[in-house]
Design an enzyme around this catalytic site. Structure first.
Site, PDB file in Angstrom:
ATOM      1  N   GLU C 127     -40.238  64.671 -32.843  1.00 36.80           N
ATOM      2  CA  GLU C 127     -40.280  64.708 -31.383  1.00 36.80           C
ATOM      3  C   GLU C 127     -39.127  65.570 -30.898  1.00 36.80           C
ATOM      4  O   GLU C 127     -38.178  65.822 -31.653  1.00 36.80           O
ATOM      5  CB  GLU C 127     -40.128  63.288 -30.824  1.00 36.80           C
ATOM      6  CG  GLU C 127     -41.279  62.407 -31.217  1.00 36.80           C
ATOM      7  CD  GLU C 127     -41.226  61.063 -30.516  1.00 36.80           C
ATOM      8  OE1 GLU C 127     -40.241  60.794 -29.813  1.00 36.80           O
ATOM      9  OE2 GLU C 127     -42.194  60.301 -30.693  1.00 36.80           O
ATOM     10  N   ILE C 157     -45.553  70.663 -34.955  1.00 34.40           N
ATOM     11  CA  ILE C 157     -46.652  70.097 -35.735  1.00 34.40           C
ATOM     12  C   ILE C 157     -47.420  71.189 -36.471  1.00 34.40           C
ATOM     13  O   ILE C 157     -48.064  72.044 -35.850  1.00 34.40           O
ATOM     14  CB  ILE C 157     -47.607  69.277 -34.822  1.00 34.40           C
ATOM     15  CG1 ILE C 157     -46.814  68.216 -34.048  1.00 34.40           C
ATOM     16  CG2 ILE C 157     -48.728  68.655 -35.645  1.00 34.40           C
ATOM     17  CD1 ILE C 157     -45.948  67.304 -34.917  1.00 34.40           C
ATOM     18  N   ARG C 243     -42.357  65.568 -49.712  1.00 30.84           N
ATOM     19  CA  ARG C 243     -41.236  66.354 -50.259  1.00 30.84           C
ATOM     20  C   ARG C 243     -41.600  67.037 -51.562  1.00 30.84           C
ATOM     21  O   ARG C 243     -41.088  68.109 -51.862  1.00 30.84           O
ATOM     22  CB  ARG C 243     -40.019  65.448 -50.458  1.00 30.84           C
ATOM     23  CG  ARG C 243     -39.369  65.024 -49.161  1.00 30.84           C
ATOM     24  CD  ARG C 243     -37.966  64.499 -49.383  1.00 30.84           C
ATOM     25  NE  ARG C 243     -37.929  63.213 -50.054  1.00 30.84           N
ATOM     26  CZ  ARG C 243     -37.769  62.037 -49.423  1.00 30.84           C
ATOM     27  NH1 ARG C 243     -37.646  62.005 -48.111  1.00 30.84           N
ATOM     28  NH2 ARG C 243     -37.726  60.921 -50.093  1.00 30.84           N
ATOM     29  N   ARG C 268     -37.658 100.511 -61.240  1.00 30.88           N
ATOM     30  CA  ARG C 268     -36.754 101.332 -60.442  1.00 30.88           C
ATOM     31  C   ARG C 268     -35.571 101.837 -61.271  1.00 30.88           C
ATOM     32  O   ARG C 268     -34.919 101.051 -61.956  1.00 30.88           O
ATOM     33  CB  ARG C 268     -36.234 100.489 -59.270  1.00 30.88           C
ATOM     34  CG  ARG C 268     -35.107 101.080 -58.497  1.00 30.88           C
ATOM     35  CD  ARG C 268     -35.589 102.112 -57.531  1.00 30.88           C
ATOM     36  NE  ARG C 268     -34.480 102.659 -56.773  1.00 30.88           N
ATOM     37  CZ  ARG C 268     -34.594 103.691 -55.958  1.00 30.88           C
ATOM     38  NH1 ARG C 268     -35.760 104.276 -55.803  1.00 30.88           N
ATOM     39  NH2 ARG C 268     -33.546 104.136 -55.295  1.00 30.88           N
ATOM     40  N   GLN C 336     -31.953  91.799 -52.104  1.00 25.15           N
ATOM     41  CA  GLN C 336     -30.809  92.617 -52.514  1.00 25.15           C
ATOM     42  C   GLN C 336     -31.180  93.548 -53.674  1.00 25.15           C
ATOM     43  O   GLN C 336     -30.836  94.724 -53.675  1.00 25.15           O
ATOM     44  CB  GLN C 336     -29.635  91.696 -52.915  1.00 25.15           C
ATOM     45  CG  GLN C 336     -28.318  92.412 -53.110  1.00 25.15           C
ATOM     46  CD  GLN C 336     -27.783  92.996 -51.809  1.00 25.15           C
ATOM     47  OE1 GLN C 336     -28.139  92.541 -50.724  1.00 25.15           O
ATOM     48  NE2 GLN C 336     -26.963  94.014 -51.916  1.00 25.15           N
ATOM     49  N   ILE C 337     -31.901  93.006 -54.649  1.00 27.67           N
ATOM     50  CA  ILE C 337     -32.298  93.813 -55.809  1.00 27.67           C
ATOM     51  C   ILE C 337     -33.201  94.963 -55.373  1.00 27.67           C
ATOM     52  O   ILE C 337     -33.113  96.070 -55.892  1.00 27.67           O
ATOM     53  CB  ILE C 337     -32.978  92.920 -56.875  1.00 27.67           C
ATOM     54  CG1 ILE C 337     -31.938  92.007 -57.528  1.00 27.67           C
ATOM     55  CG2 ILE C 337     -33.698  93.764 -57.934  1.00 27.67           C
ATOM     56  CD1 ILE C 337     -32.503  90.923 -58.415  1.00 27.67           C
ATOM     57  N   GLU C 363     -39.768  68.846 -43.003  1.00 28.96           N
ATOM     58  CA  GLU C 363     -39.968  67.639 -43.809  1.00 28.96           C
ATOM     59  C   GLU C 363     -38.639  67.116 -44.364  1.00 28.96           C
ATOM     60  O   GLU C 363     -38.519  66.779 -45.534  1.00 28.96           O
ATOM     61  CB  GLU C 363     -41.018  67.869 -44.903  1.00 28.96           C
ATOM     62  CG  GLU C 363     -42.392  68.134 -44.281  1.00 28.96           C
ATOM     63  CD  GLU C 363     -43.563  67.903 -45.213  1.00 28.96           C
ATOM     64  OE1 GLU C 363     -43.402  67.101 -46.152  1.00 28.96           O
ATOM     65  OE2 GLU C 363     -44.613  68.497 -44.970  1.00 28.96           O
ATOM     66  N   GLU C 367     -29.731  68.535 -45.329  1.00 29.89           N
ATOM     67  CA  GLU C 367     -28.715  67.517 -45.035  1.00 29.89           C
ATOM     68  C   GLU C 367     -29.320  66.116 -45.105  1.00 29.89           C
ATOM     69  O   GLU C 367     -28.706  65.198 -45.628  1.00 29.89           O
ATOM     70  CB  GLU C 367     -28.101  67.781 -43.651  1.00 29.89           C
ATOM     71  CG  GLU C 367     -27.251  69.051 -43.571  1.00 29.89           C
ATOM     72  CD  GLU C 367     -28.046  70.363 -43.643  1.00 29.89           C
ATOM     73  OE1 GLU C 367     -29.249  70.373 -43.321  1.00 29.89           O
ATOM     74  OE2 GLU C 367     -27.453  71.380 -44.059  1.00 29.89           O
TER      75      GLU C 367
END
Lengths: 249, 322, 379
Positions: C127, C157, C243, C268, C336-337, C363, C367
């Protein structure tokens, strides 16, 4: 009608080919095995025919000659939708041997339509389908790009150099199929994968058969020399080189 | 003992690949210290049959039954096997094309003759009898020993070349009863593109890939093919996208070809594509990306946009012709 | 211990890989850029049974184990996380809860079409004032005797607009605090529901994220999931499994970016050699591969615990935390590569990097996972 689809188990088409034991054996370490792409398309077409109510196709069986390592491939064929899988437990020595084993099975278990991919992308025998037809004394049709059943009336399209033919034949027959037979192979569904658990995968002993040919050694193609780079503005120079150096014009 | 070659005709005419087959078989007969017989099935004019003599054929068996003018693999295989028996052939040789691929396996079963397809050169050894063939879709070669007394080979296109070897030809009708039971496949319709160069026969192929960016951009490819008398081809993504028909797809899962000159325009050169063209005599690659893998298999390379380079090449060829 | 997958699990992984390559890869850049919902792709995903792969066969699901689910989520997320998030929410947040706690009637009516992929489910917990802190629900479901009357707003949602079936977490007895919360099945076309505008997100732009507003929405009593007051616990249980889905998604984003970086590094060239032969790049790839493998083990361990019927909330929090952090790190390194190429859309890695960020947030943020993990340490 019943359809038999011959399946070979081949290294993934992106495989970089290596050999071992003095170049006498294919090095299969790290190789991902797949259903031979043409065989997979043949199976897809067989499924389409079974799902079409306009004909009497009601059973699809896949058959493979080889060791237990191919069972995963056969189960994938079952998950895609084949009703039954048969593995003839033998080391596939050459096309004659493989075709002979499948023919022995066919003698006991007749099918109306036998589909085989134009060649297997490993040893490229391209012969198994036609050999089965000969062992069984069936008509065999090569370079098949479509198999249609209209109320069990069989119509086949075949590619010929620079064109196509439309053919009619009677069952039983062998069709050696190539690209075009189906648009793309099917991905097995979750339900299909679950159902495959309950479908039969029969393992049959091989019959004694002569082995007529044997691979004794492999070699990789020679490395190409360095590519000669030509400036994009100098088309004339390329024409000159193709004429006088490569001598291909 | 002898060696027999099956010379397929197309509407009564032979192709260069037929003469290559005869050249190869003659060399094989010499190697085996035996004579060669060439078998022709269907109606072929005598002058055409005599052309086989230019490449070393001194004896031609012909089954000139009009019923056999179109390929019926079952009937053809029956005739090839009977002819091989009648001349006590030790080795039977066919071209590795559609008909060869359809007939040879059947003859192999009939005669219990070990069969090797797509043979690349004369046998590496005669005792044991070992031939070299392409395996893993052109990614490697295999040395295959044929253990049976009778052997049957189909030879890859452009593997041997033409070897002039003029001799007088004795043409003989090979009489046999034809089992009508063997004609269960009926042709009801046939379409052929007469005006286009056939990809599998072509000496020069102009092939294009996703680098063309859109199916509307094919004109430069077709123009270059036209000035070269070449067949057109394409890479898998192009045929998968439906930009070009499947019959043009060259590569591991499409057609495997071996022209003298292969021009790859805007094709990056995925391993599967290279497998289908690696036996080409000369490969030219045109690509904007200098790191594209196609350059590692090419003989000549141009870094640039195909839409610029192709018209320039067409123009240069036209100028050099006139 | 057994580190071998079964033949079936590998078949599912390959099926997901083939699907992703064939159906998701074409157009993925455009769908992301223009935020186009992957309608066709989700339909095909449903036809193949991926949207309900964890649901039992009796309810038209695939009857697959959670290990297979991890493998499939990884493969699909390598290519298109906007699709895999829809798959994850449908499977592990919505279908799971209805199958586990729903009545037979609820399963017949709501679970089956979702398991078949014909209808899509959404999970309405967050919410505006209660994201990570799910106990303080402002949405109310007042008991009116024969029905609940739902009022309030739900945020962020996934499938908010596309879904036909919502699971709504709402407060019925505020005096009981979180023990007064209920979980209700609400049909999305009920009167009084309105859907807010499409959220213009940084990543996973093709999935449809919306807020959903409830204004005097009547929900029949028989749509209560579990017992009265079970809603909060229900939500927490659902998230434990969710999860695993998001951790596997993060794993897929990481391994997808890694595979692209590895391929690029082998092709490369700089200073005359392929960049993988420069130690600076080689070591980056070594770290990436190692961390991805660790994330994969976390995901599979949590899945295994769930399949064994053992508690898995702690393991799935670790998996989600580690995989999300790995995804962010690995995708950043993959960009970066690639150097300048990595910063343009054509090379895919910048999209994967934007997608990765969301796995650290939704989800349960990283933290919050640490709260779950640390509380588990002293229980």
């Amino acid at each position: 009608m019943k359809i038999l689809v011959c399946i070979s188990n081949v290294p993934d088409t992106t495989t970089k080919v290596k050999f071992k034991e003095g170049d006498s054996l294919f090095d299969d370490s790290g190789v991902q095995w797949i259903i031979n792409p043409w065989d997979e398309l043949a199976l897809t077409r067989a499924m389409e025919l079974k799902e079409d109510a306009g004909n009497s196709v009601n059973e699809i069986c896949v058959i493979h000659v080889g060791g237990a390592s191919a069972d995963a491939t056969l189960r994938k064929a079952l998950a895609i939708g084949a009703d039954k899988a048969v593995r003839i437990d033998a080391c596939p020595a050459d096309a004659y041997h493989v075709a002979g084993q499948i023919a022995e099975y066919l003698k006991e278990n007749p099918f109306d339509i036998i589909l085989s991919g134009i060649e297997s992308s490993d040893y490229n025998g391209s012969s198994v389908g036609a050999m089965i037809a000969e062992f069984m004394d069936y008509p065999g049709i090569s370079s098949v790009t479509s198999v249609n059943l209209d109320d069990d009336d069989i119509q086949i399209n075949r590619a010929i150099p620079g064109g196509k033919q439309v053919l009619k034949t009677e069952a039983p027959f062998v069709a050696v199929v190539q690209k075009g037979i189906a648009t793309e192979p099917r991905i097995p569904s979750m339900r299909g994968i679950m159902m495959a658990r309950k479908k039969p995968l029969e393992v049959k002993p091989a019959v004694e058969l002569e082995v007529l040919t044997e691979s004794i050694k492999f070699e990789l193609p020679q490395e190409k020399g360095a590519c000669k780079m030509i400036d994009s503005e100098s088309a004339e120079q390329l024409v000159e080189l193709l004429k006088n150096e490569a001598k291909v014009l | 003992m002898s060696v027999i070659a099956f010379a397929k005709n197309w509407n009564g005419k032979f192709k260069n690949s037929t003469f290559e087959l005869v050249s190869y078989t003659k060399a094989l007969a010499n190697q085996l210290n035996t004579n060669m017989v060439v078998l022709s099935i269907g109606e072929v004019a005598e002058e055409e049959l005599k052309l086989l003599g230019n490449y070393g054929a001194d004896k031609v068996l012909t089954v000139s039954n009009p019923q056999l003018n179109t390929l019926t693999s079952r009937a053809y295989a029956d005739i090839v096997a009977k002819a091989a028996n009648s001349v006590e052939a030790e080795v039977i040789v066919l071209s590795d094309n559609n008909s060869g691929k359809a007939i040879a396996p059947r003859v192999s079963v009939k005669l219990k003759a070990g069969h090797v397809a797509a043979v690349q050169e004369l046998p590496l050894s005669l005792d044991p009898f070992v031939v070299k063939k392409s395996v893993f879709s052109g990614k490697a070669f295999g040395h295959i020993q044929i253990k049976s007394d009778k052997k049957i080979l189909t030879i890859a296109k452009n593997c041997f070349g033409l070897v002039a070897n003029p001799c007088d030809v004795a043409i003989e009708e090979f009489a046999l009863d034809i089992d009508t039971n063997l004609f269960k496949v009926k042709i009801i319709q046939e379409e052929e593109q007469k005006d286009k160069v056939i990809l599998s026969d072509a000496d020069i192929v102009v092939s294009a890939g996703r680098g063309m960016r859109s199916p509307e951009n094919w004109t430069p490819v077709e123009e270059l093919a036209e000035v070269l008398g070449a067949a057109t081809a394409c890479s898998r993504p192009v045929s998968d996208e439906g930009w070009r028909g499947h019959e043009e797809h060259v590569g591991q899962t499409g057609k495997v070809i071996a022209p003298n000159l292969y021009i790859a325009a805007g094709i990056s050169g995925a391993i599967q594509h290279v497998a289908g063209i690696s036996r080409s005599k000369c490969i030219v690659a045109i690509n904007t990306d200098p790191e594209a893998p196609i350059f590692s298999v090419a003989d000549y390379g141009i870094v640039g946009d195909v839409m610029d380079v192709l018209p320039r090449l067409t123009k240069a060829l036209r100028n050099s012709k006139s | 211990m057994n580190f071998e997958f079964t033949e079936e699990q590998l078949m599912i992984r390959d099926a997901a890989r083939d699907f992703a390559q064939r159906e998701l890869l074409p157009g993925v850049i455009e769908r992301d850029e223009k935020a186009i919902y992957p309608t066709e792709q989700v339909k095909k995903l449903g036809e193949l049974g991926f949207l309900g792969m964890l649901v039992g066969l009796d309810y038209d699901g695939g009857g697959m184990d959670t290990i297979s689910y991890v493998l499939a989520m990884e493969e699909i997320s390598k290519i298109d996380s906007s699709v895999s998030v829809i798959m994850s929410v449908n499977n592990s947040l919505v279908c799971w809860g209805v199958e586990k706690y729903g009545t037979e009637e609820q399963k017949q009516k709501y679970l089956k079409p979702m398991a078949r992929g014909e209808k899509i489910g959404a999970f309405l917990l967050s919410e505006p004032e209660a994201g990570s802190d799910a106990t303080s629900q402002r949405t109310t479901a007042v008991d009116m005797g024969d029905h609940y009357l739902v009022n309030g707003t739900k945020n962020w949602i996934t499938s908010g607009k596309t879904a036909s079936t919502y699971i709504v977490i709402a407060q019925t007895n505020p005096e009981l605090k979180h023990r007064g919360i209920n979980a209700l099945i609400v049909e999305a076309d009920s009167e009084g529901i309105s859907v807010g505008p499409h959220e213009n997100k940084m990543g996973m732009r093709a999935s449809d994220t919306h807020s959903v507003m409830f204004n005097n929405v009547k929900v029949p009593k028989e749509n209560l999931l579990g017992e009265e007051g079970f809603g909060f616990k229900f939500a927490m249980k659902s998230l434990e499994g969710g999860r695993i889905g998001i951790a596997s998604q993060a794993l897929g984003i990481a391994s997808g970016a890694y595979e692209l970086a590895l391929k690029y590094a082998q092709e490369r060239k700089t200073f005359g050699k392929e960049i993988i032969n420069h130690q600076a790049i080689a070591f980056k790839l070594a770290d990436m591969a190692t961390e991805i493998e660790a994330a994969r083990f976390f995901c599979l361990k949590a899945a295994w615990l769930k399949d064994q019927g053992k508690p898995y909330g702690h393991a799935s929090a670790m998996a989600k935390l580690y995989a999300a952090e790995t995804a962010m790190k690995v995708t950043t390194e993959a960009v970066q590569i690639h150097g300048g190429y990595g910063y343009v859309k054509e090379y895919h890695v910048e999209r994967l990097m934007r997608d990765a960020k969301l796995t650290q947030i939704y989800e349960g943020t990283s933290e919050i996972q640490k709260i779950v993990i640390s509380r588990g340490l002293v229980d």
